[in-house]
Each structure stands twice: as structure tokens, then as C-alpha cells.
Design an enzyme around this catalytic site. Structure first.
Site, PDB file in Angstrom:
ATOM      1  N   GLU A 131     -25.804   9.890-113.729  1.00 19.85           N
ATOM      2  CA  GLU A 131     -27.260  10.158-113.574  1.00 19.85           C
ATOM      3  C   GLU A 131     -27.933   9.024-112.799  1.00 19.85           C
ATOM      4  OE1 GLU A 131     -28.954  12.920-114.944  1.00 19.85           O
ATOM      5  OE2 GLU A 131     -27.340  13.738-116.146  1.00 19.85           O
TER       6      GLU A 131
HETATM    7  C1  FAD Z   1     -17.423  11.136-116.703  1.00 20.13           C
HETATM    8  C2  FAD Z   1     -18.206  11.337-115.448  1.00 20.13           C
HETATM    9  C3  FAD Z   1     -18.920  12.517-115.280  1.00 20.13           C
HETATM   10  C4  FAD Z   1     -19.621  12.739-114.102  1.00 20.13           C
HETATM   11  N1  FAD Z   1     -20.257  13.936-113.922  1.00 20.13           N
HETATM   12  C5  FAD Z   1     -20.790  14.228-112.711  1.00 20.13           C
HETATM   13  C6  FAD Z   1     -21.287  15.540-112.443  1.00 20.13           C
HETATM   14  O1  FAD Z   1     -21.303  16.423-113.304  1.00 20.13           O
HETATM   15  N2  FAD Z   1     -21.757  15.795-111.203  1.00 20.13           N
HETATM   16  C7  FAD Z   1     -21.774  14.855-110.215  1.00 20.13           C
HETATM   17  O2  FAD Z   1     -22.213  15.158-109.118  1.00 20.13           O
HETATM   18  N3  FAD Z   1     -21.305  13.595-110.436  1.00 20.13           N
HETATM   19  C8  FAD Z   1     -20.814  13.265-111.653  1.00 20.13           C
HETATM   20  N4  FAD Z   1     -20.311  12.010-111.892  1.00 20.13           N
HETATM   21  C9  FAD Z   1     -20.329  11.018-110.830  1.00 20.13           C
HETATM   22  C10 FAD Z   1     -21.362   9.937-111.045  1.00 20.13           C
HETATM   23  O3  FAD Z   1     -22.643  10.472-110.906  1.00 20.13           O
HETATM   24  C11 FAD Z   1     -21.066   8.810-110.045  1.00 20.13           C
HETATM   25  O4  FAD Z   1     -19.865   8.186-110.467  1.00 20.13           O
HETATM   26  C12 FAD Z   1     -22.190   7.804-109.971  1.00 20.13           C
HETATM   27  O5  FAD Z   1     -23.307   8.377-109.336  1.00 20.13           O
HETATM   28  C13 FAD Z   1     -21.804   6.532-109.224  1.00 20.13           C
HETATM   29  O6  FAD Z   1     -21.237   6.815-108.004  1.00 20.13           O
HETATM   30  P1  FAD Z   1     -19.838   6.125-107.594  1.00 20.13           P
HETATM   31  O7  FAD Z   1     -18.892   6.350-108.699  1.00 20.13           O
HETATM   32  O8  FAD Z   1     -19.470   6.604-106.245  1.00 20.13           O
HETATM   33  O9  FAD Z   1     -20.153   4.595-107.538  1.00 20.13           O
HETATM   34  P2  FAD Z   1     -20.703   3.774-106.283  1.00 20.13           P
HETATM   35  O10 FAD Z   1     -21.879   4.474-105.712  1.00 20.13           O
HETATM   36  O11 FAD Z   1     -19.576   3.440-105.382  1.00 20.13           O
HETATM   37  O12 FAD Z   1     -21.217   2.460-106.989  1.00 20.13           O
HETATM   38  C14 FAD Z   1     -20.363   1.369-107.334  1.00 20.13           C
HETATM   39  C15 FAD Z   1     -21.241   0.193-107.754  1.00 20.13           C
HETATM   40  O13 FAD Z   1     -22.065  -0.210-106.643  1.00 20.13           O
HETATM   41  C16 FAD Z   1     -23.432  -0.152-107.012  1.00 20.13           C
HETATM   42  N5  FAD Z   1     -24.215   0.318-105.873  1.00 20.13           N
HETATM   43  C17 FAD Z   1     -23.991   1.408-105.088  1.00 20.13           C
HETATM   44  N6  FAD Z   1     -24.951   1.516-104.168  1.00 20.13           N
HETATM   45  C18 FAD Z   1     -25.803   0.496-104.350  1.00 20.13           C
HETATM   46  C19 FAD Z   1     -27.002   0.081-103.715  1.00 20.13           C
HETATM   47  N7  FAD Z   1     -27.570   0.739-102.716  1.00 20.13           N
HETATM   48  N8  FAD Z   1     -27.604  -1.038-104.171  1.00 20.13           N
HETATM   49  C20 FAD Z   1     -27.099  -1.718-105.214  1.00 20.13           C
HETATM   50  N9  FAD Z   1     -25.981  -1.380-105.862  1.00 20.13           N
HETATM   51  C21 FAD Z   1     -25.331  -0.271-105.437  1.00 20.13           C
HETATM   52  C22 FAD Z   1     -23.494   0.836-108.178  1.00 20.13           C
HETATM   53  O14 FAD Z   1     -24.635   0.629-108.980  1.00 20.13           O
HETATM   54  C23 FAD Z   1     -22.191   0.534-108.898  1.00 20.13           C
HETATM   55  O15 FAD Z   1     -22.336  -0.563-109.749  1.00 20.13           O
HETATM   56  C24 FAD Z   1     -19.640  11.751-113.093  1.00 20.13           C
HETATM   57  C25 FAD Z   1     -18.950  10.557-113.276  1.00 20.13           C
HETATM   58  C26 FAD Z   1     -18.240  10.348-114.428  1.00 20.13           C
HETATM   59  C27 FAD Z   1     -17.488   9.061-114.586  1.00 20.13           C
END
Ligand code: FAD
Length: 588
Positions: A397
Site C-alpha cells: 500500500e
Molecule cells: C505480500 C505482498 C502482497 C502484495 N500485494 C500486492 C497486490 O495485491 N497488488 C499489487 O499491485 N502489489 C502488491 N504487492 C507489491 C507491493 O505493493 C510492493 O512490493 C511495494 O509497493 C514496494 O515496491 P517494490 O517491492 O518494488 O519496492 P521498491 O519500490 O523497489 O522499493 C525498495 C525500497 O526503496 C524505497 N524507495 C523506492 N522508491 C523510492 C523513492 N522515490 N524515494 C525514496 N525511497 C524509495 C522503498 O521505500 C523501499 O524501501 C504486494 C507485496 C507483498 C510483499
């Protein structure tokens, strides 16, 4: 003094709300309490005892539980009767979310169904789409999922690679792969985001049965083992024109507004999980004996219990206050445009709730493991599962970093555009900063010191935000560390004021006498410690923005503003812990 701007998101930063303007958990009406009890009984009697089946990936059982939630009306709270719902207030959705949060795996399934699938169809769907999907989602006959993230684009959701190509007959062919999709293993429909022509970010309602749609294997996760998480694979998937959701190129509106509501609901679920964990910790600490005494009699454990209760008290205060604010904004009606406007208005509060509730529940669950000692680390007790299950709340979220950045980001945007009079308020503050009123001089009635501390924290927030806007102007977004510190201050301001108003409102209802109750104790502990945190965050931010005489002046002003005399929080935490142990439950 409160004015009509109090109904604007973020207005609490510049105005003081009267206690009778906020909704608290103690003031839920009979209907709200009934739906809350129904949801809690369902989770305690039907979901939690069968959690093993969910953890063994028995998705037939997961479907049965969703259908059962549908029979009880728990999926229907946001949906009008015309589409099979009961369309009650948002506070009812919050209280259902809190109850469902007692089982994190099921809450995730439930949240993907209600918050992430029903919300976008309800707010952006055509009448035909609503007729086709909402009644069956509300009854639990079909399961929904939300497919925004991809392996290369999570936080940067608009960087999605999934593509849609419009065909001569108006239909679309979708290709790409979505990642980490909750309910992926058994969902019947997916809200999918893809770029039409590689450019126009748009949303679609994609049925599992459409040609070219499949899901991958279950992810091996740290927690939430009873919730399905898979990739969604789109291989030239054929999607009828009638299943484009909203307008071409407006997918970001759907994605972000859905998340605004999702964050409020996630806040509710974290709150429910925290309430359950405190109950567990209190019961265990009362029964477990070491050195011939219950461990609940040791100061170290009493401190933990008292602190858990105080932090949770503030989260609940924010949760119901925000729900009440959104319902207030929806008093004129629940048309999709009105819902979207209300959710957008309170986007700052939703992000604050998302961050603070997820971090509070993690803190509480970590301490719950600690209170359980070795038993906290083994699977015979639920403490270890809760601990693993909750970690993801800080990631999905919108990660907590992204949500933190949103808080001052939206405040500054509204201030620059003149929607929120932050800049004049900051200017006034800067003028008066050389001679601020003494924190000690005002009245000494119960909770007066806390009221003054909250006022002082608001001024510090304005000082930091005002200095940041002045120093960086339009480039403020590049200064993440300062923004994160400003967000932490804003979170503590909203939390402290909400806790204070909750305690005052309860006192008013009792006898007008604040100062003695457990409510007061929780609010006082929270506010005392928040003032210390606010001072530390402000120092970090100010030292990054100013130097020399300017910094010295700002730090002197900060010291004067936050001249909060420490109170005896040791004694207050003991009161909270001892009362909880005596009652063998969470207090509020
Ligand atoms: C159990 C589970 C259920 C999920 N369910 C859904 C779902 O139903 N639908 C869906 O669409 N997604 C879902 N997700 C995905 C989830 O929303 C994403 O994992 C999340 O948005 C983070 O994206 P990422 O994993 O690519 O991390 P990244 O975006 O790669 O982030 C990695 C780190 O970098 C930081 N970061 C990234 N960009 C910035 C920035 N601009 N400035 C500062 N810091 C930054 C982040 O805060 C984090 O600490 C789910 C994930 C999990 C683990």
C-alpha cells in the site's frame, strides 16, 4: 479556534480542534458496534480456528470464508443497495477492518477484495461494470485482486511495462507480468494496470477466464502464509472494450485513489492486530511466573505493556478521527465523485495512519515476542506468526518511505497553491518566535500541559515546514531526509492531538473531569514522548537547512517552544499495565 477549514485535510496543523468535533472509538453508534461485533465473532469463531487450512494454501476454504463474510454483509459496507451492498458510513468499514485485522492472512485476502477491487469498480466503473461485478464481489461469489506492481516497478507504479494494444474492434490485447498479486492463486477478476500503446497508463477489469490470462506459482513468503501471492501473467490476453476501467490514460487516478482508501483500511487492520496482540501479551505476562512471581509484576514488563497500550491508544484515536472526518465530508452523499473528493482530501491523514499503525503494530508484536521469551520464538504460540505476518504492512500500500514523503509533499503542495494557509501561519509564527508564550504560564487543569505541548508541537511542525519551503522552494521534493523528518513531526502532531482529544472527549462524557482516568494516562504518556521525538526530528531537519546565527536562532526558538516539563511516565505506564493485567485484556 476551529473554523470551517477544520474539515480540510491537514487543517489540524494550523488550527486546534475542539474535542466534541472528533469521533472516538467510545462514541460508535449501535449500528456500528453491531457490525463490529459481527465481524469480530466471525473472525474469532470461523477464521482464526481454521487458519492452518489457509496456511496450507487451501484456497477453496479461503473462498468459503470470503463467501461467509459476504453472507454477513461484511463485504458490502461501501457498496450501494443497487449493487447488492448496504452502503453504510466509512467508520463502519473501519470497524470491520479492525475486526478482520485479528487474522492478518485473512485480512489481506479481505482487503484485496473490498479495498482494492470493489473500490475502483465502485468509483470508476460504468453502470454495466458495476452491475456485472459488484453484486458477486459483495456476496463473495467471485474473488477480486489488484494488479499494479511489477518486478521492475513497485513504488514507481507508473513505470509499468505491461502494455495494451487496442484492436480494430475496440477490444484490447494485454501483455506483461504483474508481481506479488494478493489473491492471485484463486481470484476470478483482476484490476490490471497497463499502458495503452506503451504510453497511456490505464486500468482494465480482467477475468481469469479471458484467453491469455494465467497466474504463476505461490511466492515463498516470510509471513501471511495463509494469503495467496502470485504473479499474474498476461500473454496477449484478450480484454473486451467494455472492460476498460475509467478513462484511457487516467489509470493513475484509479491507482492512487484506491490506495488512499486502502491505507485507511490497512490502518484499521493494523489496529485490530495490535489490539489482539496486547491482549495476548497481557494474558501471558499475567500467567508466566519467574522468580516466583508473574512476570507482569516486573517493572521491565510493566513498562512494555504500558507503552504498547499508550501507542495503540493514539493509533485508534487517529483512526476513528479520520474515519469521522471522511464521513463528515461525505454527509452530502456517496456518489463516486464525492467519495473520491473525500478520500483525496484526507490523503495526508490516510498516509499518516498507514505509517503509524504499521510501525505501532510492529513495535507491539516485537514486544509481544519479547514478553513471551523463548515461547515467543516457537510456533506453539501465535506471537511468532503475528510478528512475521505484520512486517509487510510497512511495504505494501505504498512503502512507509513513500507514504512519509507524501505527507509533507501534499502539505507543501496545498500551501503553495493556497488551499491550506500554511505559509501565512508559518510567517506569523516566525514573527512571534522571538517571544513565544511560555509553556508553563497557562492553566494547570488536567491535560492542560498536554494541550500546550500539542500546540507547541504544531508550531515546531510549522517552523520546520515553513523553513523547508522557504529554503528549497519547488526543489523541496529533492530533500528527502528533511521531508522524512517533517513527516515524523506531522505524524506525532496528528497522533498527539488525536490522543488528547480522545481523552478529553471521554472525560467530557464522564463528568467533565479530565486528569485521572486510564485514557488520560495513555494520552499523557504518548504526548510526553512525542514531544521528545519531535524535538529530535526538528533538530535534524533544522541543522540540515540552516547554519551559524540562523541555526542558533531557530534552535533557541525550538528550545523555548518545546519547554515541556517531563512527567512521571513510569508511574503512568504502571497504571496502564496494572489495569490491563487486572482485567486480563487490552484496556480500551
Ligand atoms: C505480500 C505482498 C502482497 C502484495 N500485494 C500486492 C497486490 O495485491 N497488488 C499489487 O499491485 N502489489 C502488491 N504487492 C507489491 C507491493 O505493493 C510492493 O512490493 C511495494 O509497493 C514496494 O515496491 P517494490 O517491492 O518494488 O519496492 P521498491 O519500490 O523497489 O522499493 C525498495 C525500497 O526503496 C524505497 N524507495 C523506492 N522508491 C523510492 C523513492 N522515490 N524515494 C525514496 N525511497 C524509495 C522503498 O521505500 C523501499 O524501501 C504486494 C507485496 C507483498 C510483499
Amino acid at each position: 479556534m476551529a473554523t470551517e477549514t477544520m474539515t480540510r485535510g491537514g487543517a489540524w496543523l494550523i488550527e486546534d480542534a475542539p474535542a466534541d468535533s472528533v469521533l472516538t472509538r467510545e462514541r460508535l453508534n449501535d449500528e456500528q458496534q453491531l457490525i463490529g461485533r459481527t465481524a469480530e465473532e466471525f473472525v474469532d469463531n470461523e477464521v482464526l480456528p481454521t487458519l492452518d487450512r489457509l496456511e496450507q494454501k487451501d484456497w477453496t476454504w479461503a473462498r468459503t470464508l470470503v463467501r461467509r463474510a459476504g453472507e454477513l454483509g461484511l463485504l458490502a459496507t461501501d457498496v450501494p443497495d443497487a449493487y447488492g451492498g448496504i452502503d453504510v458510513d466509512k467508520v463502519s468499514s473501519v470497524i470491520v477492518g479492525e475486526a478482520v485485522g485479528r487474522c492478518a492472512s485473512f485480512a489481506t485476502t479481505f482487503g484485496a477484495q473490498t479495498g482494492l477491487t470493489i473500490t475502483p469498480i465502485l468509483c470508476f466503473g460504468t453502470d454495466d461494470q458495476k452491475q456485472r461485478y459488484l453484486p458477486r464481489l459483495v456476496s463473495g461469489d467471485i474473488i477480486g485482486a489488484y494488479a499494479l506492481s511489477e518486478s521492475g516497478s513497485g513504488s514507481d507504479a507508473l513505470g509499468a511495462r505491461a502494455r495494451a494494444i487496442q484492436q480494430p474492434d475496440g477490444s484490447y490485447v494485454l501483455s506483461g507480468e504483474k508481481m506479488w498479486i494478493t489473491n492471485g492463486g484463486f481470484a476470478d477478476i483482476f484490476i490490471v494496470f497497463a499502458k495503452i500503446g506503451g504510453e497511456h497508463f490505464s486500468a482494465f477489469i480482467v477475468e481469469r477466464g479471458f484467453p491469455g490470462v494465467s497466474t504463476g506459482r505461490e511466492e515463498h513468503k516470510l509471513g501471511l502464509l495463509g494469503s495467496s501471492t502470485t504473479p499474474l501473467i498476461l500473454q496477449d490476453a484478450k480484454v473486451p472494450a467494455a472492460n476498460l476501467l475509467g478513462e484511457i490514460g487516467k489509470g493513475h487516478k484509479i491507482a492512487f485513489n484506491t490506495l488512499n482508501y486502502g491505507r485507511l483500511k490497512l490502518g484499521a487492520m493494523c489496529s485490530g492486530g495490535a489490539r489482539l496482540a496486547i491482549e495476548e501479551a497481557v494474558r501471558y505476562a499475567s500467567q508466566r511466573k519467574q522468580f516466583g512471581k508473574p512476570i507482569a509484576s516486573f517493572g521491565a514488563i510493566r513498562h512494555k505493556l504500558g507503552e504498547m497500550i499508550a501507542r495503540q491508544y493514539a493509533v485508534e484515536a487517529m483512526l476513528y478521527r479520520t474515519g469521522g472526518l471522511i464521513d463528515g465530508a461525505l454527509a452530502a452523499g456517496h456518489a463516486p465523485a464525492q467519495i473520491l473528493a473525500a478520500l483525496e482530501e484526507f490523503a495526508i491523514e490516510a498516509s499518516i495512519l498507514k505509517v503509524s499503525s504499521s510501525e505501532t503494530v510492529d513495535y507491539i508484536l516485537d514486544e509481544n515476542v519479547q514478553i513471551h521469551g523463548g515461547n515467543g520464538f516457537v510456533r506453539d504460540y501465535p506471537a511468532e506468526r503475528h510478528y512475521r505476518d505484520a512486517r509487510v504492512n510497512r511495504i505494501f500500500e505504498g512503502t512507509n518511505e513513500i507514504n512519509r514523503l507524501l505527507i509533507p509533499g501534499i502539505l507543501a503542495r496545498r500551501a503553495f497553491k493556497g488551499g491550506l494557509p500554511l505559509i501565512p501561519a508559518a510567517k506569523r509564527l516566525m514573527d512571534e518566535i522571538m517571544a513565544p508564550p511560555s509553556m508553563e504560564s497557562a492553566g494547570d487543569a488536567p491535560l492542560d500541559a498536554e494541550r500546550r505541548a500539542v500546540g507547541a508541537m504544531k508550531k515546531v511542525a510549522l517552523m520546520v515546514l515553513g523553513t523547508a519551503m522557504q529554503t528549497y522552494g519547488e526543489k523541496l521534493a529533492d530533500e528527502q531526509e528533511v521531508l522524512l523528518a517533517a513527516a515524523d513531526i506531522a505524524i506525532d502532531v496528528y497522533a498527539s492531538e488525536s490522543a488528547l482529544l480522545r481523552a478529553l472527549r471521554v472525560a467530557d462524557a464522564r463528568s467533565g473531569q479530565a486528569g485521572t482516568s486510564l485514557h488520560d494516562a495513555a494520552a499523557r504518556v504518548f504526548i510526553n514522548d512525542a514531544a521528545v521525538r519531535v524535538e529530535a526530528s526538528a533538530k535534524t531537519a533544522l541543522a540540515a537547512m540552516a547554519s551559524g546565527d540562523t541555526l542558533r536562532t531557530l534552535l533557541a526558538a525550538l528550545r523555548r517552544l518545546l519547554k515541556v516539563t517531563p512527567i512521571n511516565t513510569v508511574e503512568l505506564r504502571r497504571q496502564l499495565a496494572d489495569a490491563a493485567v487486572e482485567r486480563r485484556t487490552y484496556l480500551f
